[in-house]
Design a protein around this motif. Structure first.
Motif, PDB file in Angstrom:
ATOM      1  N   ASP A  59       0.845  -0.994   0.041  1.00  7.31           N
ATOM      2  CA  ASP A  59       0.005   0.184   0.189  1.00  7.31           C
ATOM      3  C   ASP A  59       0.807   1.383  -0.153  1.00  7.31           C
ATOM      4  O   ASP A  59       0.588   2.241  -0.785  1.00  7.31           O
ATOM      5  N   LEU A  60       1.923   1.093   0.908  1.00  7.03           N
ATOM      6  CA  LEU A  60       2.856   2.415   0.692  1.00  7.03           C
ATOM      7  C   LEU A  60       3.585   2.541  -0.563  1.00  7.03           C
ATOM      8  O   LEU A  60       3.907   3.733  -0.875  1.00  7.03           O
ATOM      9  N   VAL A  61       3.900   1.473  -1.305  1.00  9.04           N
ATOM     10  CA  VAL A  61       4.594   1.545  -2.525  1.00  9.04           C
ATOM     11  C   VAL A  61       3.749   2.313  -3.390  1.00  9.04           C
ATOM     12  O   VAL A  61       3.944   3.022  -4.265  1.00  9.04           O
ATOM     13  N   ARG A  62       2.455   1.671  -3.533  1.00  8.54           N
ATOM     14  CA  ARG A  62       1.408   2.515  -4.152  1.00  8.54           C
ATOM     15  C   ARG A  62       1.136   3.697  -4.088  1.00  8.54           C
ATOM     16  O   ARG A  62       0.855   4.581  -5.013  1.00  8.54           O
ATOM     17  N   ARG A  63       1.609   4.134  -2.877  1.00  9.60           N
ATOM     18  CA  ARG A  63       1.351   5.659  -2.551  1.00  9.60           C
ATOM     19  C   ARG A  63       2.441   6.305  -2.972  1.00  9.60           C
ATOM     20  O   ARG A  63       2.408   7.680  -2.458  1.00  9.60           O
ATOM     21  N   GLY A  64       3.702   5.942  -3.535  1.00  7.68           N
ATOM     22  CA  GLY A  64       4.793   6.427  -3.795  1.00  7.68           C
ATOM     23  C   GLY A  64       5.914   6.474  -3.264  1.00  7.68           C
ATOM     24  O   GLY A  64       6.977   7.061  -3.272  1.00  7.68           O
ATOM     25  N   HIS A  65       5.919   5.514  -1.993  1.00  8.60           N
ATOM     26  CA  HIS A  65       7.094   5.226  -1.023  1.00  8.60           C
ATOM     27  C   HIS A  65       7.995   4.361  -1.679  1.00  8.60           C
ATOM     28  O   HIS A  65       7.638   3.533  -2.690  1.00  8.60           O
ATOM     29  N   ARG A  66       9.238   4.044  -1.166  1.00 12.06           N
ATOM     30  CA  ARG A  66       9.987   3.030  -1.783  1.00 12.06           C
ATOM     31  C   ARG A  66      10.366   2.006  -0.834  1.00 12.06           C
ATOM     32  O   ARG A  66      10.744   2.099   0.189  1.00 12.06           O
ATOM     33  N   LEU A  67      10.269   0.613  -1.444  1.00 14.23           N
ATOM     34  CA  LEU A  67      10.763  -0.527  -0.627  1.00 14.23           C
ATOM     35  C   LEU A  67      12.270  -0.750  -0.566  1.00 14.23           C
ATOM     36  O   LEU A  67      12.759  -0.538  -1.453  1.00 14.23           O
ATOM     37  N   VAL A  68      12.599  -1.133   0.714  1.00 16.32           N
ATOM     38  CA  VAL A  68      13.998  -1.461   0.682  1.00 16.32           C
ATOM     39  C   VAL A  68      14.068  -3.019   0.883  1.00 16.32           C
ATOM     40  O   VAL A  68      14.806  -3.579   0.359  1.00 16.32           O
ATOM     41  N   ALA A  69      13.430  -3.502   1.741  1.00 15.04           N
ATOM     42  CA  ALA A  69      13.454  -5.024   2.221  1.00 15.04           C
ATOM     43  C   ALA A  69      11.984  -5.466   2.819  1.00 15.04           C
ATOM     44  O   ALA A  69      11.341  -4.653   3.536  1.00 15.04           O
ATOM     45  N   ASP A  70      11.692  -6.708   2.430  1.00 15.56           N
ATOM     46  CA  ASP A  70      10.512  -7.382   2.978  1.00 15.56           C
ATOM     47  C   ASP A  70      10.947  -8.551   3.555  1.00 15.56           C
ATOM     48  O   ASP A  70      11.826  -9.364   2.788  1.00 15.56           O
ATOM     49  N   ASP A  71      10.341  -9.024   4.537  1.00 13.46           N
ATOM     50  CA  ASP A  71      10.640 -10.250   5.364  1.00 13.46           C
ATOM     51  C   ASP A  71      11.872 -10.191   6.206  1.00 13.46           C
ATOM     52  O   ASP A  71      11.693 -10.539   7.462  1.00 13.46           O
ATOM     53  N   SER A  72      12.954 -10.176   5.606  1.00 11.95           N
ATOM     54  CA  SER A  72      14.287 -10.218   6.540  1.00 11.95           C
ATOM     55  C   SER A  72      14.955  -8.794   6.261  1.00 11.95           C
ATOM     56  O   SER A  72      15.248  -8.491   5.003  1.00 11.95           O
ATOM     57  N   VAL A  73      15.481  -7.989   6.967  1.00 12.40           N
ATOM     58  CA  VAL A  73      16.039  -6.618   6.949  1.00 12.40           C
ATOM     59  C   VAL A  73      17.450  -6.857   7.389  1.00 12.40           C
ATOM     60  O   VAL A  73      17.772  -7.185   8.745  1.00 12.40           O
ATOM     61  N   GLU A  74      18.464  -6.922   6.727  1.00 15.72           N
ATOM     62  CA  GLU A  74      19.938  -6.959   7.105  1.00 15.72           C
ATOM     63  C   GLU A  74      20.423  -5.691   7.729  1.00 15.72           C
ATOM     64  O   GLU A  74      20.051  -4.573   6.824  1.00 15.72           O
ATOM     65  N   ILE A  99      16.007 -11.770  -1.821  1.00 13.20           N
ATOM     66  CA  ILE A  99      14.787 -11.332  -2.043  1.00 13.20           C
ATOM     67  C   ILE A  99      14.664  -9.978  -2.163  1.00 13.20           C
ATOM     68  O   ILE A  99      13.792  -9.269  -1.913  1.00 13.20           O
ATOM     69  N   GLN A 100      15.709  -9.473  -2.970  1.00 11.74           N
ATOM     70  CA  GLN A 100      15.648  -8.235  -3.081  1.00 11.74           C
ATOM     71  C   GLN A 100      14.727  -7.580  -4.075  1.00 11.74           C
ATOM     72  O   GLN A 100      14.366  -8.355  -5.141  1.00 11.74           O
ATOM     73  N   HIS A 101      13.879  -6.476  -3.801  1.00 12.70           N
ATOM     74  CA  HIS A 101      12.691  -6.067  -4.672  1.00 12.70           C
ATOM     75  C   HIS A 101      11.620  -6.781  -4.682  1.00 12.70           C
ATOM     76  O   HIS A 101      10.666  -6.562  -5.282  1.00 12.70           O
ATOM     77  N   LEU A 102      11.562  -7.884  -3.973  1.00 17.07           N
ATOM     78  CA  LEU A 102      10.371  -8.863  -3.894  1.00 17.07           C
ATOM     79  C   LEU A 102       9.505  -8.701  -2.689  1.00 17.07           C
ATOM     80  O   LEU A 102      10.017  -8.207  -1.256  1.00 17.07           O
ATOM     81  N   ILE A 126       5.653 -10.966  -5.410  1.00 24.20           N
ATOM     82  CA  ILE A 126       5.487 -10.193  -6.488  1.00 24.20           C
ATOM     83  C   ILE A 126       6.982  -9.246  -6.599  1.00 24.20           C
ATOM     84  O   ILE A 126       7.490  -9.279  -5.843  1.00 24.20           O
ATOM     85  N   ASN A 127       7.131  -8.836  -7.710  1.00 30.31           N
ATOM     86  CA  ASN A 127       8.511  -7.989  -7.879  1.00 30.31           C
ATOM     87  C   ASN A 127       8.039  -6.580  -7.963  1.00 30.31           C
ATOM     88  O   ASN A 127       7.435  -5.987  -9.213  1.00 30.31           O
ATOM     89  N   VAL A 128       8.423  -5.716  -7.146  1.00 28.46           N
ATOM     90  CA  VAL A 128       7.890  -4.218  -6.973  1.00 28.46           C
ATOM     91  C   VAL A 128       8.620  -3.473  -8.043  1.00 28.46           C
ATOM     92  O   VAL A 128       7.966  -2.610  -8.308  1.00 28.46           O
ATOM     93  N   MET A 129       9.833  -3.890  -8.149  1.00 28.43           N
ATOM     94  CA  MET A 129      10.663  -2.953  -9.299  1.00 28.43           C
ATOM     95  C   MET A 129       9.919  -3.124 -10.898  1.00 28.43           C
ATOM     96  O   MET A 129       9.634  -2.194 -11.484  1.00 28.43           O
ATOM     97  N   THR A 130       9.387  -4.377 -11.140  1.00 25.73           N
ATOM     98  CA  THR A 130       8.973  -4.695 -12.319  1.00 25.73           C
ATOM     99  C   THR A 130       7.360  -4.018 -12.470  1.00 25.73           C
ATOM    100  O   THR A 130       7.252  -3.432 -13.392  1.00 25.73           O
ATOM    101  N   LEU A 131       6.962  -4.048 -11.241  1.00 22.36           N
ATOM    102  CA  LEU A 131       5.506  -3.600 -11.474  1.00 22.36           C
ATOM    103  C   LEU A 131       5.437  -2.316 -11.022  1.00 22.36           C
ATOM    104  O   LEU A 131       4.462  -1.628 -11.806  1.00 22.36           O
ATOM    105  N   PHE A 132       6.074  -1.688 -10.519  1.00 20.11           N
ATOM    106  CA  PHE A 132       5.960  -0.186 -10.140  1.00 20.11           C
ATOM    107  C   PHE A 132       7.211   0.921 -10.746  1.00 20.11           C
ATOM    108  O   PHE A 132       7.227   1.919 -10.601  1.00 20.11           O
ATOM    109  N   GLY A 133       8.098   0.028 -11.212  1.00 15.72           N
ATOM    110  CA  GLY A 133       9.391   0.714 -11.851  1.00 15.72           C
ATOM    111  C   GLY A 133      10.586   0.889 -10.691  1.00 15.72           C
ATOM    112  O   GLY A 133      10.475   0.614  -9.533  1.00 15.72           O
ATOM    113  N   ALA A 134      11.709   1.478 -11.282  1.00 18.02           N
ATOM    114  CA  ALA A 134      12.914   1.576 -10.506  1.00 18.02           C
ATOM    115  C   ALA A 134      12.695   2.634  -9.255  1.00 18.02           C
ATOM    116  O   ALA A 134      13.393   2.462  -8.405  1.00 18.02           O
ATOM    117  N   GLY A 135      11.816   3.524  -9.440  1.00 18.36           N
ATOM    118  CA  GLY A 135      11.711   4.571  -8.571  1.00 18.36           C
ATOM    119  C   GLY A 135      10.911   4.081  -7.189  1.00 18.36           C
ATOM    120  O   GLY A 135      10.818   4.727  -6.285  1.00 18.36           O
TER     121      GLY A 135
END
Length: 312
Positions: free
Chosen positions: A165-180, A197-200, A209-218
């Motif tokens: 939901d946050l990515v859809r609102r224009g924010h940027r994903l760094v990591a999902d599930d496990s954060v190093e 699991i980068q971008h997933l 789902i691949n966030v970069m493929t769906l929503f772009g590099a931004g």
């Protein structure tokens, strides 16, 4: 703590191996670097043997004018079994005595075309980042208006769905599930995603789902400094939640404390908007404006005025 070997810095800085190749897997125990000028001059009382040694123009020209017997003795003391490696800078030629002694103890003698100061600075930065304390946390990391927000909570509470939901609102994903997370300097936590699991994003019912493929590099970024943790927990009617935001909870990651907010989850609450506002509010607080404090001040004024009216 991650260990760095001489082989790692040979590859990273494109160094040439002049002697002692058998010691290429020697570990580098510290990010400190030494320029052993005073040792070459003969004073070995405090020689920091466990550091990478850098020899630049000053040290090498000094060696040129030295008596060969003294030079051999000094090079013998310089090349120990504990020293990770010696690097010659500016592409200069090392004395034969140094090559012989390095070969004798299997000490990697390396050469770089960079100037001593530049190599020293780049090498220190690289070693510090590689040797920084690290940990991994189960959660999601999102960059919201420039604020690195770590979203934590039990499995199934809705962390990944909120991140989507946050990515859809224009924010940027760094990591999902496990954060190093690595602690760069005291008080600085840098979060990134494991490469696998980068971008997933994993959404229950949809799959991966691949966030970069769906929503772009931004819509993604490789790493972000973490300054705020939002912990999602299922709404507990018996628990009293902070309604004013005057109490500031902290969470310790490695040696660093960050602000932690607990947000109760129940149907009908738009978590993405709540977290977005939490990030904006956190930014405002850092700029010196605290809405809760402001409200308390207004309330005190109203009470004081009320008391004053009663007095009259």
């Amino acid at each position: 703590m991650e260990k760095v070997t001489i082989k790692d810095i040979v590859e990273k800085f494109d160094l040439e191996i002049l002697a002692g190749e058998e010691g290429i897997h020697r570990k580098i125990p510290t990010s400190d670097i030494s320029r052993p000028g005073i040792e070459i001059a003969g004073y070995f009382n405090f020689y920091p043997v466990k550091r990478v040694q850098l020899l630049g123009r000053t040290e090498l020209t000094f060696l040129e004018h030295m008596d060969p017997i003294v030079k051999k003795e000094r090079m013998d003391k310089l090349c120990t079994y504990d020293t990770p490696g010696i690097i010659i800078t500016r592409g200069m030629e090392p004395p034969q005595e140094l090559i012989d002694e390095a070969e004798k103890v299997g000490l990697p003698l390396l050469r770089s075309s960079l100037s001593t100061t530049r190599l020293s600075s780049s090498l220190t930065t690289y070693l510090e980042s590689q040797m920084a304390p690290t940990t991994a946390i189960h959660g999601v990391l999102v960059d919201i208006y420039g604020v690195g927000v770590l979203i934590t909570g039990n499995s199934g509470v809705g962390k990944s769905e909120t991140a989507l939901d946050l990515v859809r609102r224009g924010h940027r994903l760094v990591a999902d599930d496990s954060v190093e997370i690595r602690q760069d300097t005291e008080g600085t936590l840098i979060g990134s995603s494991p490469e696998l699991i980068q971008h997933l994003l994993e959404i229950r019912g949809l799959g991966i789902i691949n966030v970069m493929t769906l929503f772009g590099a931004g819509a993604v970024r490789p790493y972000k400094r973490i300054v705020l943790c939002v912990n999602l927990e299922l709404w507990d009617q018996k628990k009293a939640y902070d309604r004013l935001g005057l109490e500031e909870e902290k969470m310790k990651i490695i040696d660093t404390d960050i602000t932690k907010l607990t947000v109760p989850v129940r149907p009908g609450r738009n978590l993405a908007v709540i977290i977005e506002v939490a990030a904006m509010n956190f930014r405002l607080k850092r700029l010196g404006y605290d809405a809760a404090q402001e409200f308390t001040k207004r309330l005190s004024n109203v009470i004081e005025e009320g008391d004053h009216d009663d007095f009259h």
